[in-house]
Design a protein around this motif. Structure first.
Motif, PDB file in Angstrom:
ATOM      1  N   ALA A 177      -3.091  -4.611 -41.677  1.00 28.98           N
ATOM      2  CA  ALA A 177      -3.359  -6.053 -42.526  1.00 28.98           C
ATOM      3  C   ALA A 177      -5.032  -6.200 -42.210  1.00 28.98           C
ATOM      4  CB  ALA A 177      -2.229  -7.312 -42.461  1.00 28.98           C
ATOM      5  N   THR A 178      -5.280  -6.580 -40.481  1.00 28.28           N
ATOM      6  CA  THR A 178      -6.852  -6.757 -40.275  1.00 28.28           C
ATOM      7  C   THR A 178      -7.574  -5.609 -40.379  1.00 28.28           C
ATOM      8  OG1 THR A 178      -5.836  -7.720 -38.568  1.00 28.28           O
ATOM      9  CG2 THR A 178      -7.871  -7.764 -38.556  1.00 28.28           C
ATOM     10  N   LEU A 179      -6.981  -4.453 -40.540  1.00 33.41           N
ATOM     11  CA  LEU A 179      -8.156  -3.115 -40.937  1.00 33.41           C
ATOM     12  C   LEU A 179      -8.177  -3.466 -42.427  1.00 33.41           C
ATOM     13  CD1 LEU A 179      -8.122   0.086 -39.002  1.00 33.41           C
ATOM     14  CD2 LEU A 179      -8.755  -0.269 -42.082  1.00 33.41           C
ATOM     15  N   PHE A 180      -7.665  -3.661 -42.873  1.00 27.91           N
ATOM     16  CA  PHE A 180      -7.956  -3.820 -44.679  1.00 27.91           C
ATOM     17  C   PHE A 180      -9.005  -5.215 -45.123  1.00 27.91           C
ATOM     18  CE2 PHE A 180      -3.356  -1.746 -44.834  1.00 27.91           C
ATOM     19  CZ  PHE A 180      -4.331  -0.115 -44.897  1.00 27.91           C
ATOM     20  N   LYS A 181      -8.515  -6.199 -44.371  1.00 28.07           N
ATOM     21  CA  LYS A 181      -9.901  -7.229 -44.492  1.00 28.07           C
ATOM     22  C   LYS A 181     -10.948  -7.309 -44.117  1.00 28.07           C
ATOM     23  CE  LYS A 181      -5.728 -10.068 -44.796  1.00 28.07           C
ATOM     24  NZ  LYS A 181      -4.864 -11.403 -43.960  1.00 28.07           N
ATOM     25  N   THR A 182     -11.215  -6.182 -42.537  1.00 28.03           N
ATOM     26  CA  THR A 182     -12.278  -6.223 -42.303  1.00 28.03           C
ATOM     27  C   THR A 182     -13.056  -5.692 -43.715  1.00 28.03           C
ATOM     28  OG1 THR A 182     -11.200  -6.837 -40.358  1.00 28.03           O
ATOM     29  CG2 THR A 182     -13.325  -4.950 -39.881  1.00 28.03           C
ATOM     30  N   ALA A 183     -12.691  -4.246 -43.578  1.00 26.09           N
ATOM     31  CA  ALA A 183     -13.257  -2.672 -44.643  1.00 26.09           C
ATOM     32  C   ALA A 183     -14.002  -3.946 -45.871  1.00 26.09           C
ATOM     33  CB  ALA A 183     -12.014  -2.493 -44.917  1.00 26.09           C
ATOM     34  N   TYR A 184     -12.925  -4.642 -46.400  1.00 27.10           N
ATOM     35  CA  TYR A 184     -13.011  -5.675 -47.619  1.00 27.10           C
ATOM     36  C   TYR A 184     -14.634  -6.351 -47.307  1.00 27.10           C
ATOM     37  CZ  TYR A 184     -14.042  -9.440 -50.860  1.00 27.10           C
ATOM     38  OH  TYR A 184     -13.726 -10.060 -52.053  1.00 27.10           O
ATOM     39  N   ALA A 185     -14.236  -7.142 -46.085  1.00 25.76           N
ATOM     40  CA  ALA A 185     -15.086  -8.343 -45.602  1.00 25.76           C
ATOM     41  C   ALA A 185     -16.875  -7.570 -45.087  1.00 25.76           C
ATOM     42  CB  ALA A 185     -14.726  -9.366 -44.716  1.00 25.76           C
ATOM     43  N   TYR A 186     -17.207  -6.489 -44.294  1.00 21.81           N
ATOM     44  CA  TYR A 186     -18.247  -5.954 -44.161  1.00 21.81           C
ATOM     45  C   TYR A 186     -18.667  -5.234 -45.259  1.00 21.81           C
ATOM     46  CZ  TYR A 186     -17.768  -8.984 -40.239  1.00 21.81           C
ATOM     47  OH  TYR A 186     -18.005  -9.979 -39.924  1.00 21.81           O
ATOM     48  N   GLY A 187     -17.944  -4.980 -46.365  1.00 25.79           N
ATOM     49  CA  GLY A 187     -18.047  -2.974 -47.053  1.00 25.79           C
ATOM     50  C   GLY A 187     -18.130  -2.154 -46.300  1.00 25.79           C
ATOM     51  N   ILE A 244     -13.224 -14.339 -42.492  1.00 24.06           N
ATOM     52  CA  ILE A 244     -12.459 -12.997 -41.836  1.00 24.06           C
ATOM     53  C   ILE A 244     -12.826 -13.384 -40.113  1.00 24.06           C
ATOM     54  CG2 ILE A 244     -15.186 -11.925 -41.779  1.00 24.06           C
ATOM     55  CD1 ILE A 244     -11.311 -10.009 -41.509  1.00 24.06           C
ATOM     56  N   VAL A 245     -13.963 -14.048 -39.886  1.00 28.77           N
ATOM     57  CA  VAL A 245     -13.798 -14.727 -38.455  1.00 28.77           C
ATOM     58  C   VAL A 245     -12.651 -14.788 -37.848  1.00 28.77           C
ATOM     59  CG1 VAL A 245     -15.080 -16.537 -36.793  1.00 28.77           C
ATOM     60  CG2 VAL A 245     -16.295 -15.436 -38.912  1.00 28.77           C
ATOM     61  N   ASP A 246     -11.697 -16.291 -38.636  1.00 34.32           N
ATOM     62  CA  ASP A 246     -10.829 -16.642 -38.057  1.00 34.32           C
ATOM     63  C   ASP A 246      -9.653 -14.864 -37.366  1.00 34.32           C
ATOM     64  OD1 ASP A 246     -11.605 -18.894 -37.619  1.00 34.32           O
ATOM     65  OD2 ASP A 246     -10.714 -19.666 -38.782  1.00 34.32           O
ATOM     66  N   ILE A 247     -10.104 -14.036 -38.402  1.00 33.97           N
ATOM     67  CA  ILE A 247      -8.368 -13.425 -38.484  1.00 33.97           C
ATOM     68  C   ILE A 247      -9.382 -12.095 -37.961  1.00 33.97           C
ATOM     69  CG2 ILE A 247      -8.145 -11.433 -39.491  1.00 33.97           C
ATOM     70  CD1 ILE A 247      -8.432 -12.838 -42.014  1.00 33.97           C
ATOM     71  N   LEU A 248     -10.700 -12.120 -36.953  1.00 31.23           N
ATOM     72  CA  LEU A 248     -10.541 -11.321 -36.257  1.00 31.23           C
ATOM     73  C   LEU A 248     -10.934 -11.754 -35.168  1.00 31.23           C
ATOM     74  CD1 LEU A 248     -13.968  -9.178 -37.965  1.00 31.23           C
ATOM     75  CD2 LEU A 248     -12.006  -8.285 -36.969  1.00 31.23           C
ATOM     76  N   GLU A 249     -10.831 -12.962 -34.351  1.00 27.40           N
ATOM     77  CA  GLU A 249     -10.457 -13.770 -33.444  1.00 27.40           C
ATOM     78  C   GLU A 249      -8.881 -14.001 -33.303  1.00 27.40           C
ATOM     79  OE1 GLU A 249     -12.638 -17.520 -34.139  1.00 27.40           O
ATOM     80  OE2 GLU A 249     -13.735 -17.058 -33.560  1.00 27.40           O
ATOM     81  N   ARG A 250      -7.632 -13.585 -34.242  1.00 25.14           N
ATOM     82  CA  ARG A 250      -6.606 -14.053 -33.585  1.00 25.14           C
ATOM     83  C   ARG A 250      -6.760 -12.218 -33.002  1.00 25.14           C
ATOM     84  NH1 ARG A 250      -2.939 -15.861 -38.284  1.00 25.14           N
ATOM     85  NH2 ARG A 250      -1.119 -15.340 -36.486  1.00 25.14           N
ATOM     86  N   TRP A 251      -7.055 -11.121 -33.810  1.00 16.18           N
ATOM     87  CA  TRP A 251      -6.632  -9.926 -34.133  1.00 16.18           C
ATOM     88  C   TRP A 251      -6.818  -9.311 -32.281  1.00 16.18           C
ATOM     89  CZ3 TRP A 251      -3.589  -5.788 -34.173  1.00 16.18           C
ATOM     90  CH2 TRP A 251      -4.597  -4.841 -33.704  1.00 16.18           C
ATOM     91  N   VAL A 252      -8.162 -10.138 -32.530  1.00 18.36           N
ATOM     92  CA  VAL A 252      -8.694  -9.284 -30.466  1.00 18.36           C
ATOM     93  C   VAL A 252      -8.112 -10.234 -29.163  1.00 18.36           C
ATOM     94  CG1 VAL A 252     -10.696  -9.114 -29.319  1.00 18.36           C
ATOM     95  CG2 VAL A 252     -10.978  -8.620 -31.970  1.00 18.36           C
ATOM     96  N   GLU A 253      -7.619 -11.932 -29.519  1.00 20.30           N
ATOM     97  CA  GLU A 253      -6.891 -12.321 -28.502  1.00 20.30           C
ATOM     98  C   GLU A 253      -5.604 -12.354 -28.279  1.00 20.30           C
ATOM     99  OE1 GLU A 253      -8.800 -15.741 -29.362  1.00 20.30           O
ATOM    100  OE2 GLU A 253     -10.898 -15.780 -28.961  1.00 20.30           O
ATOM    101  N   GLU A 254      -5.117 -11.990 -29.610  1.00 23.25           N
ATOM    102  CA  GLU A 254      -3.331 -12.204 -29.804  1.00 23.25           C
ATOM    103  C   GLU A 254      -2.787 -11.120 -29.969  1.00 23.25           C
ATOM    104  OE1 GLU A 254      -2.543 -15.571 -32.235  1.00 23.25           O
ATOM    105  OE2 GLU A 254      -4.114 -16.795 -32.013  1.00 23.25           O
ATOM    106  N   ALA A 255      -2.637 -10.233 -31.077  1.00 24.73           N
ATOM    107  CA  ALA A 255      -2.884  -9.273 -30.978  1.00 24.73           C
ATOM    108  C   ALA A 255      -2.334  -7.955 -30.680  1.00 24.73           C
ATOM    109  CB  ALA A 255      -2.130  -8.548 -33.097  1.00 24.73           C
TER     110      ALA A 255
END
Length: 383
Positions: free
Chosen positions: A188-198, A260-271
């Motif tokens: 889910a985070t990968l898909f959102k990152t692909a969209y948020a940065y094209g 996307i910033v909050d989502i990436l922070e949660r991914w890197v720090e928590e998941a």
């Protein structure tokens, strides 16, 4: 005129066949040497291994179909081969063009006097290879894009539904106490990152933890102000093209990808630390590998798309199309968008832009309103 030892180039016949030596299977051995010589010539041009292998496979497929050696090929054989590929296997135009281009490049190599293959064939077989791929027996490339017409960007509602569904899968799997919520979170985070940065699929897959940094002009984004893409689409003979993509905030209170910033922070720090391969430098580790594979990405994407009943024309690249489209709709300068996605030409960016009917209606109304206001202002001035 033969090529002297001092002027030999990679792929030359004299480097692959010893002069004056009798061959046990001359036809097969010369044909094999030709392919090996072509491979060396392409390696010397610094072409990607995948490009070289794809071309070789196309030439081998044509050789098997023609059941003839290169010095006996004729344009008629190409006509029949491409016709069968289209009528029986229903290959796309772009694929057919790539196949014919591979055969054309191989014939160009064989007929180039610098490599000496024509002379070698004349000496051994009494004939020589010719160019068999021409404009008159292959499709002419008239359009800038020959992609499948069904490929398009997500609408904003479709994109929101896709991301909501991806998030729901995380909660469902975790709530049921089953394994698999971490991979679902990752995808889910990968898909959102692909969209948020094209990003293209490979660009997204190859991201590492170190590929994000601060933007001194947008400190509010912290460590995720810039995404450094190191595996961009390469030009022929060149290494992957690098670019930096800025995290985009709202413009005039509209749009923005700063969520996307909050989502990436949660991914890197928590998941992400929950993965067995968390010591990998990759941003997206797999359960058993240091980095997620293409098949895992494709399978998850297709499963979510089909579960929602979305158009089959939507693929991973649709995130990139949507990024371009939505930035343009939100009023960002096309030149800025072009730089963000790393397009060499503005015309390429325009092909990605699939603005919605609502956006065009708003644009038309604004233009008509500006015209009406200007006319009313002129009338008041005259009175």
């Amino acid at each position: 005129m033969s090529v002297g030892r001092e002027t030999e180039v990679p792929g030359a016949a004299s480097l692959h066949l010893v002069a004056g030596t009798a061959l046990l299977r001359p036809e097969e051995q010369v044909a094999e040497a030709m392919l090996q010589g072509w491979r060396n010539q392409q390696l010397a041009r610094n072409l990607a291994f995948s490009t070289i292998e794809g071309r070789e496979n196309a030439v081998k497929a044509f050789t098997a179909y023609a059941d003839a050696f290169p010095w006996t090929w004729t344009p008629h054989l190409v006509d029949e081969w491409l016709g069968d590929l289209r009528a029986i296997r229903h290959l796309k135009r772009s694929t057919l063009r790539n196949y014919s281009e591979a055969v054309r490049a191989f014939c160009a190599f064989l007929t180039d006097p610098a490599y000496g293959w024509a002379e070698e064939c004349e000496r051994r077989f009494g004939t020589h290879p010719i160019q068999i791929v021409h404009e008159w027996n292959t499709a002419v490339h008239l359009q800038e894009s020959e992609s499948d017409p069904s490929k398009r960007a997500f609408t904003r509602d479709e994109l929101q539904a896709f991301f909501d569904h991806a998030d729901d899968q995380i909660h469902q799997v975790r709530g049921a106490g089953r394994k698999g919520w971490l991979p679902a979170f990752r995808d889910a985070t990968l898909f959102k990152t692909a969209y948020a940065y094209g990003l293209r699929r490979r660009e997204a897959r190859m991201l590492d933890l170190v590929d994000f940094g601060r933007n001194p002009h947008a400190r509010q984004f912290g460590e995720f102000g810039v995404c450094y893409v190191r595996w961009g689409k390469a030009m022929k003979g060149s290494p992957p093209k690098r670019r930096s993509v800025l995290t985009v905030g709202p413009r005039d209170g509209v749009g923005g990808m700063d969520w996307i910033v909050d989502i990436l922070e949660r991914w890197v720090e928590e998941a992400r630390p929950g993965f067995a391969q968390a010591d990998s430098p990759a941003l997206w580790p797999s359960e058993r590998s240091p980095r997620i594979g293409f098949s895992q990405i494709n399978t998850r994407f297709a499963a979510y798309r089909d579960a929602l009943g979305l158009d089959a024309g939507l693929d991973f690249h649709s995130f990139r199309r949507s990024y371009v489209t939505h930035l343009i709709e939100d009023g960002w300068d096309p030149r800025f968008v072009q730089k963000q996605v790393g397009h060499e030409h503005a015309s390429t960016t325009s092909l990605y832009t699939c603005v919605s009917s609502d956006f065009r209606t708003r644009t038309l109304r604004k233009a008509m309103g500006d015209t009406m206001n200007a006319a009313l202002a002129t009338g008041r001035t005259r009175r």
